[in-house]
Structure formats: structure tokens, C-alpha cells
Write a protein that holds these residues in place. Sequence first.
Motif, PDB file in Angstrom:
ATOM      1  N   VAL A 124      62.261  54.729  45.590  1.00  0.00           N
ATOM      2  CA  VAL A 124      62.713  54.017  46.788  1.00  0.00           C
ATOM      3  C   VAL A 124      62.103  54.608  48.057  1.00  0.00           C
ATOM      4  CG1 VAL A 124      64.721  53.527  48.242  1.00  0.00           C
ATOM      5  CG2 VAL A 124      64.848  53.161  45.764  1.00  0.00           C
ATOM      6  N   ALA A 125      62.134  55.938  48.194  1.00  0.00           N
ATOM      7  CA  ALA A 125      61.605  56.566  49.412  1.00  0.00           C
ATOM      8  C   ALA A 125      60.129  56.255  49.585  1.00  0.00           C
ATOM      9  CB  ALA A 125      61.828  58.072  49.364  1.00  0.00           C
ATOM     10  N   MET A 126      59.388  56.251  48.497  1.00  0.00           N
ATOM     11  CA  MET A 126      57.955  55.968  48.576  1.00  0.00           C
ATOM     12  C   MET A 126      57.698  54.484  48.837  1.00  0.00           C
ATOM     13  SD  MET A 126      56.506  58.461  45.576  1.00  0.00           S
ATOM     14  CE  MET A 126      56.663  60.254  45.737  1.00  0.00           C
ATOM     15  N   ARG A 127      58.512  53.634  48.249  1.00  0.00           N
ATOM     16  CA  ARG A 127      58.343  52.195  48.476  1.00  0.00           C
ATOM     17  C   ARG A 127      58.685  51.842  49.917  1.00  0.00           C
ATOM     18  NH1 ARG A 127      61.449  50.598  44.628  1.00  0.00           N
ATOM     19  NH2 ARG A 127      63.213  49.796  45.819  1.00  0.00           N
ATOM     20  N   ARG A 128      59.691  52.509  50.471  1.00  0.00           N
ATOM     21  CA  ARG A 128      60.111  52.216  51.839  1.00  0.00           C
ATOM     22  C   ARG A 128      59.018  52.567  52.850  1.00  0.00           C
ATOM     23  NH1 ARG A 128      64.469  54.926  51.694  1.00  0.00           N
ATOM     24  NH2 ARG A 128      63.749  56.839  52.715  1.00  0.00           N
ATOM     25  N   GLY A 151      41.603  49.978  31.830  1.00  0.00           N
ATOM     26  CA  GLY A 151      41.309  48.548  31.794  1.00  0.00           C
ATOM     27  C   GLY A 151      42.486  47.694  31.390  1.00  0.00           C
ATOM     28  N   THR A 152      43.703  48.180  31.659  1.00  0.00           N
ATOM     29  CA  THR A 152      44.916  47.427  31.352  1.00  0.00           C
ATOM     30  C   THR A 152      45.433  46.747  32.616  1.00  0.00           C
ATOM     31  OG1 THR A 152      45.517  48.944  29.578  1.00  0.00           O
ATOM     32  CG2 THR A 152      47.282  47.585  30.490  1.00  0.00           C
ATOM     33  N   PRO A 153      45.725  45.451  32.568  1.00  0.00           N
ATOM     34  CA  PRO A 153      46.271  44.765  33.752  1.00  0.00           C
ATOM     35  C   PRO A 153      47.588  45.388  34.191  1.00  0.00           C
ATOM     36  CG  PRO A 153      45.572  43.186  32.077  1.00  0.00           C
ATOM     37  CD  PRO A 153      45.527  44.529  31.434  1.00  0.00           C
ATOM     38  N   ILE A 154      47.807  45.447  35.508  1.00  0.00           N
ATOM     39  CA  ILE A 154      48.976  46.125  36.074  1.00  0.00           C
ATOM     40  C   ILE A 154      49.900  45.121  36.753  1.00  0.00           C
ATOM     41  CG2 ILE A 154      49.760  47.903  37.681  1.00  0.00           C
ATOM     42  CD1 ILE A 154      46.831  49.030  37.487  1.00  0.00           C
ATOM     43  N   LEU A 155      51.194  45.266  36.485  1.00  0.00           N
ATOM     44  CA  LEU A 155      52.244  44.545  37.199  1.00  0.00           C
ATOM     45  C   LEU A 155      53.071  45.589  37.938  1.00  0.00           C
ATOM     46  CD1 LEU A 155      54.345  41.589  35.896  1.00  0.00           C
ATOM     47  CD2 LEU A 155      55.485  43.488  37.041  1.00  0.00           C
ATOM     48  N   SER A 156      53.286  45.385  39.235  1.00  0.00           N
ATOM     49  CA  SER A 156      53.932  46.413  40.045  1.00  0.00           C
ATOM     50  C   SER A 156      54.983  45.830  40.965  1.00  0.00           C
ATOM     51  CB  SER A 156      52.879  47.145  40.897  1.00  0.00           C
ATOM     52  OG  SER A 156      53.472  48.106  41.752  1.00  0.00           O
ATOM     53  N   ASP A 157      55.929  46.694  41.378  1.00  0.00           N
ATOM     54  CA  ASP A 157      56.807  46.340  42.479  1.00  0.00           C
ATOM     55  C   ASP A 157      55.984  46.332  43.763  1.00  0.00           C
ATOM     56  OD1 ASP A 157      56.364  49.065  42.689  1.00  0.00           O
ATOM     57  OD2 ASP A 157      58.467  49.641  42.587  1.00  0.00           O
ATOM     58  N   ARG A 158      56.587  45.855  44.839  1.00  0.00           N
ATOM     59  CA  ARG A 158      55.841  45.672  46.091  1.00  0.00           C
ATOM     60  C   ARG A 158      56.131  46.794  47.071  1.00  0.00           C
ATOM     61  NH1 ARG A 158      53.464  41.285  48.289  1.00  0.00           N
ATOM     62  NH2 ARG A 158      54.404  39.916  46.729  1.00  0.00           N
ATOM     63  N   TRP A 159      55.084  47.286  47.731  1.00  0.00           N
ATOM     64  CA  TRP A 159      55.252  48.206  48.845  1.00  0.00           C
ATOM     65  C   TRP A 159      54.025  48.122  49.762  1.00  0.00           C
ATOM     66  CZ3 TRP A 159      51.267  51.635  47.878  1.00  0.00           C
ATOM     67  CH2 TRP A 159      50.965  51.920  46.541  1.00  0.00           C
ATOM     68  N   GLU A 160      54.251  48.414  51.017  1.00  0.00           N
ATOM     69  CA  GLU A 160      53.201  48.295  52.019  1.00  0.00           C
ATOM     70  C   GLU A 160      52.051  49.250  51.695  1.00  0.00           C
ATOM     71  OE1 GLU A 160      52.843  48.054  56.917  1.00  0.00           O
ATOM     72  OE2 GLU A 160      54.645  48.880  55.964  1.00  0.00           O
ATOM     73  N   GLY A 161      50.848  48.726  51.735  1.00  0.00           N
ATOM     74  CA  GLY A 161      49.670  49.530  51.463  1.00  0.00           C
ATOM     75  C   GLY A 161      49.110  49.344  50.068  1.00  0.00           C
ATOM     76  N   LEU A 162      49.920  48.850  49.134  1.00  0.00           N
ATOM     77  CA  LEU A 162      49.437  48.666  47.767  1.00  0.00           C
ATOM     78  C   LEU A 162      48.266  47.687  47.727  1.00  0.00           C
ATOM     79  CD1 LEU A 162      49.498  48.997  44.725  1.00  0.00           C
ATOM     80  CD2 LEU A 162      51.443  47.415  44.631  1.00  0.00           C
ATOM     81  N   GLY A 163      48.396  46.592  48.473  1.00  0.00           N
ATOM     82  CA  GLY A 163      47.333  45.586  48.480  1.00  0.00           C
ATOM     83  C   GLY A 163      46.034  46.079  49.081  1.00  0.00           C
ATOM     84  N   GLU A 164      46.104  47.145  49.898  1.00  0.00           N
ATOM     85  CA  GLU A 164      44.875  47.709  50.447  1.00  0.00           C
ATOM     86  C   GLU A 164      44.136  48.548  49.405  1.00  0.00           C
ATOM     87  OE1 GLU A 164      45.639  49.783  54.083  1.00  0.00           O
ATOM     88  OE2 GLU A 164      46.895  48.176  54.895  1.00  0.00           O
ATOM     89  N   LEU A 165      44.879  49.098  48.449  1.00  0.00           N
ATOM     90  CA  LEU A 165      44.266  49.881  47.375  1.00  0.00           C
ATOM     91  C   LEU A 165      43.794  48.979  46.244  1.00  0.00           C
ATOM     92  CD1 LEU A 165      46.955  52.694  47.344  1.00  0.00           C
ATOM     93  CD2 LEU A 165      44.562  53.024  47.970  1.00  0.00           C
TER      94      LEU A 165
END
Length: 372
Positions: free
Chosen positions: A263-267, A283-297
Motif C-alpha cells: 500500500v505505501a509503495m502504491r500510494r 518473457g511471461t505476460p504481467i498483470l499488475s495492480d495500478r500505481w503512478e509511474g508504472l506506465g512510465e516503466l
Amino acid sequence: MSRPMDIVILGLSLASSWGNGHATTFRALIKGLAAEGHRVLFLEREVPWYAGSNRDLPDPDFCELVFYHSLDEVQERHGDRLRTADAVIVGSYVPEGAALIDRLAAMDLKRLCFYDIDTPVTMDLLDKGEEAHLARRQVPVFDLYFSFSGGKVLDRLSEVYGARAPRALYCSVDESRYTRADVPMRWDMGYLGTYSDDRQPGLEALMLEPARRLPHMKFVVAGAQYPDGIDWPDNVERIEHLPPREHAAFYSAQRFTLNITRVAMRRLGWSPSVRLFEAAAVGTPILSDRWEGLGELLPEGEAIVIADGTDAAVAALTGEDGTRPEALAARAHEIVLADHTGRARAAELAHMLQECPGRERRREREETTEWT
């Protein structure tokens, strides 16, 4: 390649990956430093829970690993090496960390740095006055404060806690160990991670509930310290501990792998897990929760699926959202091998250390300023 440096790291663990994510982070980074021509001594506190059968890398071939039993032993046996090293780096969650930092700060070191592999969690602890591993007054002491989290976390480290030079130093992956394994596909989705109270709701929403809705699919959770009483669906397999040597095969046997963030990291955002980079390297597809900055990586929809809840996870697993898992995996693999390997991160670290003036030069500069 930068000039060779002598670096001493005092971290939570290098020898044991049991119940922590620090060991794999240090292994990739230090192996990268060795490949870049740098010399590393890793000092690890001897503790029973990281000993015996839980010690899966007792004798690394890419650095010197020495165990110690007390803070006195650190100074008495390694004082000369600490003073002559180009940099001394203390990791987060080191036993008696605050007391260790006080001792190191009193020594005549060239550079004293901190590597926070838990930055948002560390800041929460400091705000609560919990200072066993790091005291708030110590944050400004470090010549460089390396943070597992970037973005606005760095501003907060500087403005709120007084960090002298906060720098992002994300985790990384050893691409030589994390390659695709020729194993049968066993699970539709898997998760690798030690139990955490604040990650459990994400596991419930993005795996356990999808497993209940999709009883014909197979799931797996690998990790230690999960309490009794969790309602595991029948189609969710449990693995108590998975050593790093088995990670690549584990990822390779999944259609998707799940990433869940504390939670602290996601916030605060900008806090990638090493599991993201490991799965991408394999090479495995990833499904993740959402947090700011993830889409930049890893760009959303291009290199990763970001799910805001159970419905989105189910849609990805069933293909109802139009996801092309192979394309996602290929793009994530390309990004990680270009920017997030241990050697790439080691080069960043070495550059930042060599750009840092060091304590002696800083003292000279401050003394000169006083007289002008």
C-alpha cells in the motif's frame, strides 16, 4: 565503463532469499558491479532465520561475503576496509541499523550512503517514530540516499526528511539467470511473494476471486509466511518457498504472472518490484495492480496489463479485453533487457558514486565557504 571502485555494502541479506526481496536485488546489482570491474565486500549479520537450509547462496563468486555477529566486530575486523573503500552503503532493514549508522558516521569514511529497498515503508515507520533500522535524524547524514522508489518520493525525501542527495536506484534482474525455461505450461496465473497484510487484499481481488469465478483455470501462489485461515480456492496451488534458482521455470510455466504492490509503495508510486523485471526477462505476460509511474516503466496495454479489480483480471485471463499476451511479453522483455539488468543498474550506481564529491571534498568546500 567507469573506473574501478572498492565498495562495502552492509545489507539485510545476500546469502538467503528466504522471506525477503533484498537478496535477489543485491545479487543482481553486485554481479553487475563485478562485471563493470568493481570490487565489493558484502557484510551480513548472522541471524538464525537466514541460516542453515534457508541460505541458498553461501559463497557467491562475484563478491566477498562475510558474516558478522556484532557491531563491535564490524569495526574491529573491517574498520580499515571501511575507511579505505570508495563507498560504504548501508541497506534498509539491517539489524540494529540505526546503531550501525551512528558508528559508521563517526568513522572517517570517503562516502557513506544508504540504499533503501523499502522507501515508502521506511517513511511510514519514521513518521510513526519507529527507528530501529534508521533514525530520522540520520537521513541527512548520508552523502547519497539511494531509493527503490523514484518520482515524488525523492522530493519528499529531500523536503520532509532532509536527505542530502536522494537518487532513484530501482531493483534489477540478472538476465543470465532469468531466461525462458523449456517447461510445460501449468498455470493460467501465478504470484510470487511473501505474505503481507497490505498486499493480501490485492491478492484476493486479482487472483483468489478470479480463481473462484474461473474454476476451470489453474492458479498458484508461492511464498512464505501466509497465515492459517486464508480461504484458498481449490484451483489455487500453494508453494511455501521458491528459491531463486527455480524462479525462471516458475514464471515460464504461467500464462500470466501477477504483480501486487504494498500500500505505501502504491500510494507514492514509482516503486517497481523485482518480480516485474524477473517475469519480463523470462518473457511471461504481467498483470499488475495500478500505481503512478508504472506506465512510465512498462507502458499500459503495450508491455503490461494493469487491472483495477477482479473484473479486469478476469477479462485479461479470458481474453475478453482483447489482450495479446505474447506482444505484451515481448515488449516488456525488450524494455527490461535494455534498461533494468543488474549491469545497467550497476553502471548507474557507479556513475552516481563517482559524481558524488565525497565527505572529505565536501568538508573542504564547506570550510572554504565559511571563510569567504
